[in-house]
Design an enzyme around this catalytic site. Structure first.
Site, PDB file in Angstrom:
ATOM      1  N   GLY A  13       4.495  25.290  35.844  1.00 50.21           N
ATOM      2  CA  GLY A  13       5.896  26.184  36.047  1.00 50.21           C
ATOM      3  C   GLY A  13       5.579  27.829  36.378  1.00 50.21           C
TER       4      GLY A  13
ATOM      5  N   ARG B 268       5.911  17.520  36.472  1.00 48.31           N
ATOM      6  CA  ARG B 268       7.018  16.507  36.240  1.00 48.31           C
ATOM      7  C   ARG B 268       7.103  16.239  37.835  1.00 48.31           C
ATOM      8  NH1 ARG B 268      11.678  18.544  32.342  1.00 48.31           N
ATOM      9  NH2 ARG B 268      11.265  20.159  33.731  1.00 48.31           N
TER      10      ARG B 268
ATOM     11  N   ARG C 244       2.401  25.239  23.325  1.00 47.90           N
ATOM     12  CA  ARG C 244       2.683  24.900  21.883  1.00 47.90           C
ATOM     13  C   ARG C 244       1.732  23.966  21.206  1.00 47.90           C
ATOM     14  NH1 ARG C 244       5.370  28.683  22.333  1.00 47.90           N
ATOM     15  NH2 ARG C 244       7.638  29.039  21.951  1.00 47.90           N
TER      16      ARG C 244
ATOM     17  N   GLU D 276       2.017  26.010  12.819  1.00 45.58           N
ATOM     18  CA  GLU D 276       1.989  27.390  12.632  1.00 45.58           C
ATOM     19  C   GLU D 276       3.160  27.879  11.607  1.00 45.58           C
ATOM     20  OE1 GLU D 276       2.867  29.682  16.159  1.00 45.58           O
ATOM     21  OE2 GLU D 276       1.480  28.379  17.417  1.00 45.58           O
TER      22      GLU D 276
ATOM     23  N   HIS E  93      -0.885  33.244  18.115  1.00 43.25           N
ATOM     24  CA  HIS E  93       0.058  33.260  18.911  1.00 43.25           C
ATOM     25  C   HIS E  93       0.369  34.605  19.574  1.00 43.25           C
ATOM     26  CE1 HIS E  93       3.883  30.539  19.841  1.00 43.25           C
ATOM     27  NE2 HIS E  93       3.736  31.354  20.694  1.00 43.25           N
TER      28      HIS E  93
HETATM   29  N1  LIG Z   1       1.781  31.734  23.869  1.00 39.32           N
HETATM   30  C1  LIG Z   1       2.726  32.429  24.026  1.00 39.32           C
HETATM   31  O1  LIG Z   1       3.003  33.367  23.398  1.00 39.32           O
HETATM   32  C2  LIG Z   1       3.780  31.820  25.105  1.00 39.32           C
HETATM   33  C3  LIG Z   1       3.854  30.594  24.985  1.00 39.32           C
HETATM   34  N2  LIG Z   1       5.142  30.045  26.013  1.00 39.32           N
HETATM   35  C4  LIG Z   1       5.115  28.447  26.316  1.00 39.32           C
HETATM   36  O2  LIG Z   1       4.836  28.359  27.743  1.00 39.32           O
HETATM   37  C5  LIG Z   1       5.607  27.246  28.123  1.00 39.32           C
HETATM   38  C6  LIG Z   1       5.848  27.245  29.386  1.00 39.32           C
HETATM   39  O3  LIG Z   1       6.621  28.394  29.916  1.00 39.32           O
HETATM   40  P1  LIG Z   1       6.971  28.800  31.435  1.00 39.32           P
HETATM   41  O4  LIG Z   1       5.752  28.582  32.249  1.00 39.32           O
HETATM   42  O5  LIG Z   1       7.947  29.986  31.517  1.00 39.32           O
HETATM   43  O6  LIG Z   1       7.979  27.743  31.605  1.00 39.32           O
HETATM   44  P2  LIG Z   1       8.467  26.934  32.924  1.00 39.32           P
HETATM   45  O7  LIG Z   1       9.631  26.207  32.629  1.00 39.32           O
HETATM   46  O8  LIG Z   1       8.431  27.850  34.023  1.00 39.32           O
HETATM   47  O9  LIG Z   1       7.381  25.899  33.168  1.00 39.32           O
HETATM   48  C7  LIG Z   1       6.952  24.477  32.616  1.00 39.32           C
HETATM   49  C8  LIG Z   1       6.413  23.622  33.544  1.00 39.32           C
HETATM   50  O10 LIG Z   1       6.127  22.476  32.597  1.00 39.32           O
HETATM   51  C9  LIG Z   1       6.937  21.343  33.388  1.00 39.32           C
HETATM   52  N3  LIG Z   1       6.962  20.184  32.638  1.00 39.32           N
HETATM   53  C10 LIG Z   1       7.912  19.914  31.545  1.00 39.32           C
HETATM   54  N4  LIG Z   1       7.930  18.895  31.110  1.00 39.32           N
HETATM   55  C11 LIG Z   1       6.908  18.303  31.529  1.00 39.32           C
HETATM   56  C12 LIG Z   1       5.933  17.030  31.319  1.00 39.32           C
HETATM   57  N5  LIG Z   1       6.512  16.116  30.397  1.00 39.32           N
HETATM   58  N6  LIG Z   1       4.860  16.722  31.977  1.00 39.32           N
HETATM   59  C13 LIG Z   1       4.299  17.769  32.707  1.00 39.32           C
HETATM   60  N7  LIG Z   1       5.056  18.882  32.977  1.00 39.32           N
HETATM   61  C14 LIG Z   1       5.910  19.222  32.530  1.00 39.32           C
HETATM   62  C15 LIG Z   1       8.002  21.680  34.158  1.00 39.32           C
HETATM   63  O11 LIG Z   1       8.434  20.848  34.967  1.00 39.32           O
HETATM   64  C16 LIG Z   1       7.662  22.986  34.595  1.00 39.32           C
HETATM   65  O12 LIG Z   1       7.005  23.004  35.719  1.00 39.32           O
HETATM   66  C17 LIG Z   1       7.039  27.810  27.450  1.00 39.32           C
HETATM   67  O13 LIG Z   1       7.977  26.599  27.032  1.00 39.32           O
HETATM   68  C18 LIG Z   1       6.490  28.056  25.976  1.00 39.32           C
HETATM   69  O14 LIG Z   1       6.395  27.080  24.989  1.00 39.32           O
HETATM   70  C19 LIG Z   1       5.669  30.919  26.685  1.00 39.32           C
HETATM   71  C20 LIG Z   1       5.423  32.189  26.842  1.00 39.32           C
HETATM   72  C21 LIG Z   1       4.733  32.842  25.673  1.00 39.32           C
HETATM   73  O1  LIG Z   2       5.828  31.672  22.378  1.00 46.61           O
HETATM   74  C1  LIG Z   2       6.341  32.534  22.973  1.00 46.61           C
HETATM   75  C2  LIG Z   2       7.603  32.063  23.820  1.00 46.61           C
HETATM   76  O2  LIG Z   2       8.107  33.129  24.136  1.00 46.61           O
HETATM   77  O3  LIG Z   2       7.865  31.065  24.057  1.00 46.61           O
END
Ligand SMILES: NC(=O)C1=CN([C@@H]2O[C@H](COP(=O)(O)OP(=O)(O)OC[C@H]3O[C@@H](n4cnc5c(N)ncnc54)[C@H](O)[C@@H]3O)[C@@H](O)[C@H]2O)C=CC1
Ligand SMILES: O=CC(=O)O
Length: 330
Positions: free
Chosen positions: A161, A183, A245, A274, A292
């Site tokens: 994504g 997906r 996560r 966490e 995190h």
């Molecule tokens: N470490 C941190 O501080 C941060 C962590 N995150 C985490 O990163 C995640 C992703 O963020 P974005 O890229 O913005 O989200 P996004 O929605 O743009 O991308 C997620 C991708 O994962 C794919 N996906 C969903 N379920 C799936 C599965 N079962 N198997 C394979 N692929 C699958 C989706 O099709 C999508 O392409 C967030 O949900 C959050 O948990 C986000 C921001 C900060």
């Molecule tokens: O883990 C952070 C988030 O924005 O999601």
């Protein structure tokens, strides 16, 4: 007569300019000392608020939502992931949920890249060595502190994504070959630009890659996606980086694999329980653990706050907020 401002309850301390702007626009209740809300505080907030602004640390489950007051119409999450919120139950109760996607993509991808460099090249280990030995070391040696080269290796991204693509864009100029499981396939432009190979079946991709980067959301489908069986599909020289996560990886299985030498190392920004990190992980020299911090830049956090404000304001003005989370397409 001026309209009554909505009561917005914010569960954590936000950047000062954001809190100031919220104070101008809303009847806002802030968390001055930034303590994590207890279950009782969260329940009280959900009973009173018109709008709740939680973060990833607040569990908004069906039980909590059953205590929501009639006024609660919007949960405006300060964060992208919404796995802490039962979005479907909220929808059924007529409560809209929004999040803050996009503005933390580049920061989280930078952090992912940092871990991707830090673990195979032993950055944290080298730095720790100097600190622990008061700046003394055996001197440059052809065989000391050897890590693994990134160039020419295969990176397998799970979840192509926003963040996954931003990771791929950074990793490619480092000479990494991009592989991904999602997906569905990414669009043709992305595939061409990144020369990325799509693997429909995760089990087929894992044995082929040298580094795995976890970038999918936590959902019922991705809970323990990397379990004992899948971790065993990886080569013993492979590394795992997780900035998505913690619960997407079975942490006990990961620890067992690392302790047994069945994996070369891990870079973890997120953990299964966490804010507690399993002490066994902290003992492993080939694991870099971060509390995190993926989106933790001043710029990013201010932009996230800006998105929260726009979402609340748009909703309160009677329009559809830009970052509405729709359960069916999460
Ligand atoms: N470490 C941190 O501080 C941060 C962590 N995150 C985490 O990163 C995640 C992703 O963020 P974005 O890229 O913005 O989200 P996004 O929605 O743009 O991308 C997620 C991708 O994962 C794919 N996906 C969903 N379920 C799936 C599965 N079962 N198997 C394979 N692929 C699958 C989706 O099709 C999508 O392409 C967030 O949900 C959050 O948990 C986000 C921001 C900060
Ligand atoms: O883990 C952070 C988030 O924005 O999601």
């Amino acid at each position: 007569m001026t309209a009554k401002k909505p009561l917005v309850i914010v569960t954590r301390k936000l950047p000062a300019p954001i809190e100031a702007r919220m104070g101008e626009l809303f009847d806002v209740r802030l968390n001055g000392d930034d303590h994590p809300f207890s279950a009782a505080e969260l329940a009280a907030a959900i009973r009173e608020a018109d709008v709740l602004v939680p973060t990833v640390t607040d569990r908004i489950d069906a039980r909590l939502l059953s205590q929501a007051g009639e006024n609660l119409r919007l949960i405006a999450q300060f964060g992208t992931g919404v796995d802490n919120i039962d979005v479907e139950t909220a929808r059924r109760r007529g409560i809209t949920v929004t999040n803050t996607p996009g503005v933390l993509t580049e920061d989280t991808a930078d952090m992912t890249m940092g871990l991707l460099l830090a673990v195979p090249r032993r950055l944290a280990e080298g730095s720790r060595y100097l600190r622990e030995h008061e700046g003394q070391w055996p001197g440059w040696s052809p065989t000391w502190m050897l890590g693994r080269r990134l160039t020419g290796k295969r990176l397998g991204i799970i979840g192509m994504g926003r963040i996954g693509q931003a990771v791929a864009r950074r990793a490619k100029p480092f000479g990494l070959e991009i592989h991904y499981h999602n997906r569905k396939p990414a669009n043709a432009v992305i595939e061409q630009e990144l020369e990325a190979r799509f693997w429909e079946n995760l089990d087929d991709m894992l044995p082929k890659v040298d580094i795995v980067s976890v970038n999918c959301p936590l959902t019922p489908q991705t809970f323990h996606l990397l379990d004992t069986r899948r971790l065993k599909l990886l080569k013993p020289e492979a590394y795992i980086v997780n900035t998505a996560r913690g619960e997407i990886i079975d942490e006990n299985a990961l620890i067992r694999a690392l302790e047994a030498g069945e994996l070369a190392g891990a870079g973890l920004d997120v953990f299964e329980h966490e804010p507690t990190v399993n002490p066994r992980l902290l003992k492993l020299p080939n694991v870099v653990s971060l509390p995190h911090m993926g989106s933790a830049t001043i710029e990013g956090r201010v932009e996230m706050g800006g998105k929260v404000i726009v979402n609340i304001k748009t909703f309160m003005d009677g329009h559809r907020p830009p970052d509405r989370v729709i359960p069916a397409i999460m």
